[in-house]
Design a protein around this motif. Sequence first.
Motif, PDB file in Angstrom:
ATOM      1  N   ARG A 248       0.765  -1.513   0.283  1.00 63.08           N
ATOM      2  CA  ARG A 248      -0.032  -0.304   0.113  1.00 63.08           C
ATOM      3  C   ARG A 248       1.323   0.915  -0.152  1.00 63.08           C
ATOM      4  N   GLN A 251       1.669   2.068  -3.653  1.00 61.29           N
ATOM      5  CA  GLN A 251       0.865   2.685  -4.519  1.00 61.29           C
ATOM      6  C   GLN A 251       0.748   3.933  -4.245  1.00 61.29           C
ATOM      7  N   LYS A 255       1.028   7.682  -6.622  1.00 63.78           N
ATOM      8  CA  LYS A 255       0.185   8.470  -6.895  1.00 63.78           C
ATOM      9  C   LYS A 255       0.655   9.304  -7.049  1.00 63.78           C
TER      10      LYS A 255
END
Length: 334
Positions: A248, A251, A255
Motif C-alpha cells: 500500500r 501505491q 500516486k
Amino acid sequence: MAKGLYKRVWDVPEIYRVRLPFSNLKKGSSNCYIVKSGSESLIVDTGAYSPEARDLFVGATDELGVDVKASKVFLTHMHFDHAEMAPHLLPAGARVYASAIGVKARTPEETERSQELFFRRMLANGATEDDARAYRACNAETAFIDQSLFDVRYVKEGDALSVGDASFRVIATPGHTADHLCLYEPNRGILFGGDAVLYTTTPSIDPLPGKLDAYAMFIETLERLRSLPLRCVLLGHGGASYHPLGERVDQIIEKKEHKLERVLEAVRGVPYCTGETAARLSLHRTMEAWRAFSPMQRYYAMLECFVSIQHLMAQGRIERTFDDNTKVYRHRAL
C-alpha cells in the motif's frame, strides 16, 4: 450485541471498531477503536460530532462495559473526523493523550490567527477574495480540547501508553498533519495508524508554513511505517488489515509522484502562473470545469498543489517569486 454497533477486530488485547458517520466532500465514516485489557480500556479517536455518532459511541461503550471517564483517550490527530466529538462527549476530567502541536493549534486564538494566514496564503496563490473566504471556511477545524476541563497529557515520539498488559509506543508520523501520531504495539505487531496510511483513498497532506516540506515528511513517514513488522493494521477509515503496509505504501507514493509531475507539467506549460492556475491545469480542467467544482473540491486541489509546489521548490525544480503588482506568487520551472 446490538446490530452494527461495533465489530471485534483483534482478540488479545480485545479491540473493537466503532464506525462513526461524518460529512465532508461526501458522507463517510471514521473509525473509533476501543481497546480492553484486564480492567483497563483505551479509546483511539472519537470521530466527528453528530447526534447519530454520539448515540453509536455511547451505545458501543455501554454495551462493552467501558467506563469512558476511567478510560485513556488517544487522538491520532486533531482533524474533525477524528477528534471533534471528544469535547462534546467526554466527561470532565477525562484523560486525553494527544500531540502538543495539535492541541495548541486548535485554541480559539491560534485558530483565528492561522485562519487569517491561510486566507492571505490563498489570495497570494491567485484566489479571488470570495474564493479565499470559501477556502478559509473549508479549512476551519472544529476540534478544540479545553485543557481546563480535561486532563490533557501531551505525548511524543517514544512515549509509552499502556492498557492492561499491552504497552503501545507513540510514533510521530507527520505528513497528513503536522501533529499526526500513531500507536504501535511491537510485541503483537498492532498499529493504530490514523490517516497516515489509508486503503480507501490516498491521504491528503496538510501544508506547513514557510518553506517547510510537508511532502517530504509524508514520504518519510510512509517509509518508516513500511518497515514495521505488522500483524494488525487499524486505520482511521476502512476495514482492518492483517498484513504489512509495503504494497500500500508503494501505491500511495506512486500516486503522489504522479501528482507531483502533473503540477510540474502545469508550471512548465504556463510560466509564471499562479498557484490556482497550476492546481487547475494539474487536473487538466478548463476554467469553466474548474468553476463547476464545489469550493470544497477546489480547496483540496489547492492544498495538494501547494504542497507539491513546496516540495518542487525544495528540490530546486520550481522557482517562486512575488509579483508586487498583482500581489500574488508566480511560479516557473527551472
